[in-house]
Design a protein around this motif. Structure first.
Motif, short mmCIF file in Angstrom:
data_model
loop_
_atom_site.label_atom_id
_atom_site.label_comp_id
_atom_site.label_asym_id
_atom_site.label_seq_id
_atom_site.Cartn_x
_atom_site.Cartn_y
_atom_site.Cartn_z
N LYS A 118 0.84 -1.21 0.00
CA LYS A 118 0.00 0.00 0.00
C LYS A 118 0.87 1.26 0.00
CE LYS A 118 -4.00 -1.90 2.47
NZ LYS A 118 -4.23 -2.82 1.41
N LEU A 119 0.35 2.33 -0.57
CA LEU A 119 1.14 3.56 -0.75
C LEU A 119 1.72 4.07 0.57
CD1 LEU A 119 2.07 5.57 -2.91
CD2 LEU A 119 0.02 6.91 -2.44
N LEU A 120 0.90 3.99 1.62
CA LEU A 120 1.34 4.52 2.90
C LEU A 120 2.48 3.70 3.51
CD1 LEU A 120 0.49 6.94 4.58
CD2 LEU A 120 -1.07 5.46 5.86
N ASP A 121 2.65 2.48 3.07
CA ASP A 121 3.71 1.62 3.62
C ASP A 121 5.06 1.83 2.96
OD1 ASP A 121 1.96 0.54 5.46
OD2 ASP A 121 1.32 -1.06 4.11
N TYR A 122 5.11 2.68 1.94
CA TYR A 122 6.38 2.96 1.26
C TYR A 122 7.17 4.04 1.98
CZ TYR A 122 5.21 0.58 -3.16
OH TYR A 122 4.92 -0.34 -4.12
N GLN A 123 8.45 3.79 2.24
CA GLN A 123 9.36 4.90 2.52
C GLN A 123 9.61 5.59 1.17
OE1 GLN A 123 10.28 5.95 5.49
NE2 GLN A 123 9.01 4.30 6.32
N PRO A 124 9.84 6.92 1.19
CA PRO A 124 9.97 7.61 -0.11
C PRO A 124 11.03 7.02 -1.04
CG PRO A 124 9.75 9.19 1.68
CD PRO A 124 9.82 7.83 2.32
N GLU A 125 12.18 6.58 -0.48
CA GLU A 125 13.23 6.06 -1.39
C GLU A 125 12.82 4.71 -1.99
OE1 GLU A 125 14.51 4.94 2.80
OE2 GLU A 125 13.57 6.66 1.83
N VAL A 126 12.04 3.91 -1.22
CA VAL A 126 11.58 2.62 -1.76
C VAL A 126 10.50 2.88 -2.82
CG1 VAL A 126 10.55 0.38 -1.20
CG2 VAL A 126 12.11 1.46 0.41
N LEU A 127 9.69 3.90 -2.59
CA LEU A 127 8.69 4.28 -3.59
C LEU A 127 9.37 4.64 -4.91
CD1 LEU A 127 5.74 5.07 -4.33
CD2 LEU A 127 6.19 7.31 -3.36
N GLU A 128 10.43 5.45 -4.79
CA GLU A 128 11.19 5.87 -5.97
C GLU A 128 11.76 4.66 -6.73
OE1 GLU A 128 12.19 9.42 -6.34
OE2 GLU A 128 12.93 8.82 -8.31
N GLN A 129 12.39 3.75 -5.97
CA GLN A 129 13.01 2.57 -6.62
C GLN A 129 11.95 1.67 -7.24
OE1 GLN A 129 14.91 0.74 -3.27
NE2 GLN A 129 16.57 2.23 -3.20
N THR A 130 10.85 1.47 -6.51
CA THR A 130 9.81 0.56 -7.00
C THR A 130 9.13 1.13 -8.24
OG1 THR A 130 9.45 -0.15 -4.73
CG2 THR A 130 7.74 -0.74 -6.32
N TYR A 131 8.86 2.42 -8.20
CA TYR A 131 8.27 3.09 -9.36
C TYR A 131 9.16 2.85 -10.60
CZ TYR A 131 6.58 6.75 -12.45
OH TYR A 131 6.09 7.41 -13.53
N GLN A 132 10.45 3.12 -10.40
CA GLN A 132 11.40 2.98 -11.51
C GLN A 132 11.44 1.54 -12.04
OE1 GLN A 132 14.71 5.35 -11.77
NE2 GLN A 132 14.62 4.53 -13.83
N GLN A 133 11.57 0.58 -11.12
CA GLN A 133 11.72 -0.82 -11.54
C GLN A 133 10.44 -1.32 -12.23
OE1 GLN A 133 12.80 -2.92 -7.93
NE2 GLN A 133 14.80 -1.92 -7.82
N LEU A 134 9.29 -1.03 -11.63
CA LEU A 134 8.05 -1.57 -12.20
C LEU A 134 7.64 -0.88 -13.49
CD1 LEU A 134 5.33 -2.55 -9.59
CD2 LEU A 134 6.41 -3.94 -11.32
N PHE A 135 7.78 0.44 -13.53
CA PHE A 135 7.44 1.13 -14.79
C PHE A 135 8.42 0.76 -15.89
CE2 PHE A 135 3.77 3.91 -14.86
CZ PHE A 135 3.34 3.83 -13.54
N ASP A 136 9.70 0.55 -15.52
CA ASP A 136 10.68 0.18 -16.55
C ASP A 136 10.33 -1.15 -17.19
OD1 ASP A 136 12.15 2.45 -16.37
OD2 ASP A 136 13.95 1.52 -15.53
N ILE A 137 9.97 -2.14 -16.37
CA ILE A 137 9.69 -3.47 -16.93
C ILE A 137 8.29 -3.52 -17.54
CG2 ILE A 137 9.40 -5.93 -16.39
CD1 ILE A 137 11.74 -5.64 -14.45
N ASN A 138 7.28 -3.14 -16.76
CA ASN A 138 5.90 -3.33 -17.22
C ASN A 138 5.48 -2.34 -18.31
OD1 ASN A 138 5.93 -5.18 -15.18
ND2 ASN A 138 4.18 -4.38 -14.05
N VAL A 139 6.02 -1.14 -18.27
CA VAL A 139 5.56 -0.13 -19.24
C VAL A 139 6.62 0.14 -20.31
CG1 VAL A 139 4.59 2.19 -19.53
CG2 VAL A 139 4.14 0.91 -17.42
N LYS A 140 7.83 0.54 -19.89
CA LYS A 140 8.86 0.82 -20.89
C LYS A 140 9.17 -0.43 -21.71
CE LYS A 140 13.31 1.64 -20.03
NZ LYS A 140 14.48 2.30 -19.44
N GLY A 141 9.18 -1.59 -21.04
CA GLY A 141 9.42 -2.86 -21.76
C GLY A 141 8.39 -3.07 -22.85
#
Ligand SMILES: NC(=O)c1ccc[n+]([C@@H]2O[C@H](COP(=O)([O-])OP(=O)(O)OC[C@H]3O[C@@H](n4cnc5c(N)ncnc54)[C@H](O)[C@@H]3O)[C@@H](O)[C@H]2O)c1
Length: 261
Positions: free
Chosen positions: A96-119
């Motif tokens: 859930k969004l509230l369970d993210y620390q900001p730096e983990v949010l940043e990393q997760t956003y990057q990793q998931l958007f890179d694979i699921n969308v950019k891919g």
């Protein structure tokens, strides 16, 4: 009748789960395939299983040049490309969004958007010129979470909404030459991985817990296995679907009619 006789198909993430079930069925329907996956181990298994009749390419969908190379290998081996199945993806484990620390949010956003969308974008861009030559088609693996909440956390859900946008706009742009569609599986028993940034944060669930949770959330009270979805991919890849573009087949146990209770 074999629905995909003489069709050549490039599939990303074809080494496991839903992708591997698509490979098995497409081979049975007469297609030539190139499987593009990041896992060397799974590709070696495919080489053995199909005795070299299914081509393989090891690479990462996040890299444009890997996608370009996969298309080039398909053409070199089979001479043409009729269908791209853009299927590789990772998950966010319902965090859930509230369970993210900001730096983990940043990393997760990057990793998931890179694979699921950019891919998905890279695969589509690399394949499109060859698909235009054959008047072919693309099929994207989206998700129940492209349409409904509670199919993942916010980041996964946003990636799958993004790919829905890609399908709709690209179907418009690529018409009348190339058809662009999607299949949206519901919760399916596979080894779908969460992104590395969420290891430790995402709750670990056993296969039995996952089955019970999926069954409780759809009207047909079923958990799905990869083979449940493959007929939808066969239909969209085939000439039988020549009037269908910009559509997504929902294969999810009836989430549309989930009701209010
Ligand atoms: N399992 C589900 O409940 C479910 C539900 C709806 C949608 N989906 C979607 O279906 C697709 C397939 O999921 P699955 O459950 O079969 O997963 P899976 O983990 O069983 O298979 C995914 C395959 O993609 C490959 N892959 C992962 N990252 C890659 C990368 N960067 N480059 C190339 N290959 C890569 C993996 O090696 C693996 O072979 C995904 O897009 C997923 O989001 C899955």
């Amino acid at each position: 009748m074999r629905w995909l006789k003489e069709k050549t198909v490039l599939i990303t993430g074809g080494g496991a789960g839903i992708g591997k079930a698509i490979v098995d069925r497409f081979v049975a329907e007469g297609a030539n395939l190139l499987v593009f996956d990041i896992s060397k181990e799974r590709l070696v298994e495919i080489d053995h299983e199909f005795e070299g009749k299914v081509a393989t390419y090891q690479g990462d969908v996040r890299s444009y040049s890997d996608n370009e190379q996969a298309v080039a290998c398909t053409i070199e081996r089979f001479g043409k490309l009729d269908c791209l199945v853009a299927n590789a993806g990772l998950f966010d484990g319902f965090v859930k969004l509230l369970d993210y620390q900001p730096e983990v949010l940043e990393q997760t956003y990057q990793q998931l958007f890179d694979i699921n969308v950019k891919g998905a974008f890279h695969a589509a861009r690399a394949a499109l010129p060859e698909l235009m030559k054959t008047k072919g088609n693309m099929i994207f693996s989206v998700s129940g979470s492209s349409f409904y909440p509670d199919g993942g956390g916010t980041i996964y859900t946003a990636t799958k909404h993004a790919v829905l946008g890609l399908i709709r706009q690209l179907a418009f742009e690529a018409a009348p030459t190339v058809r662009v569609n999607g299949v949206a599986p519901g919760g399916t028993i596979t080894d779908l991985k969460v992104v590395p940034s969420l290891e430790g944060l995402a709750k670990q669930v056993s296969k039995e817990e996952k089955k019970a949770s999926i069954q409780s959330r759809n009207p047909l009270r079923m958990y799905m296995v990869p083979e449940d979805h493959v007929a939808s991919y066969v239909l969209l890849a085939s000439d039988q679907a020549r009037a269908i573009t910009g559509e997504v087949i929902n294969s999810n146990g009836g989430l549309t009619v989930r009701g209010l209770s």
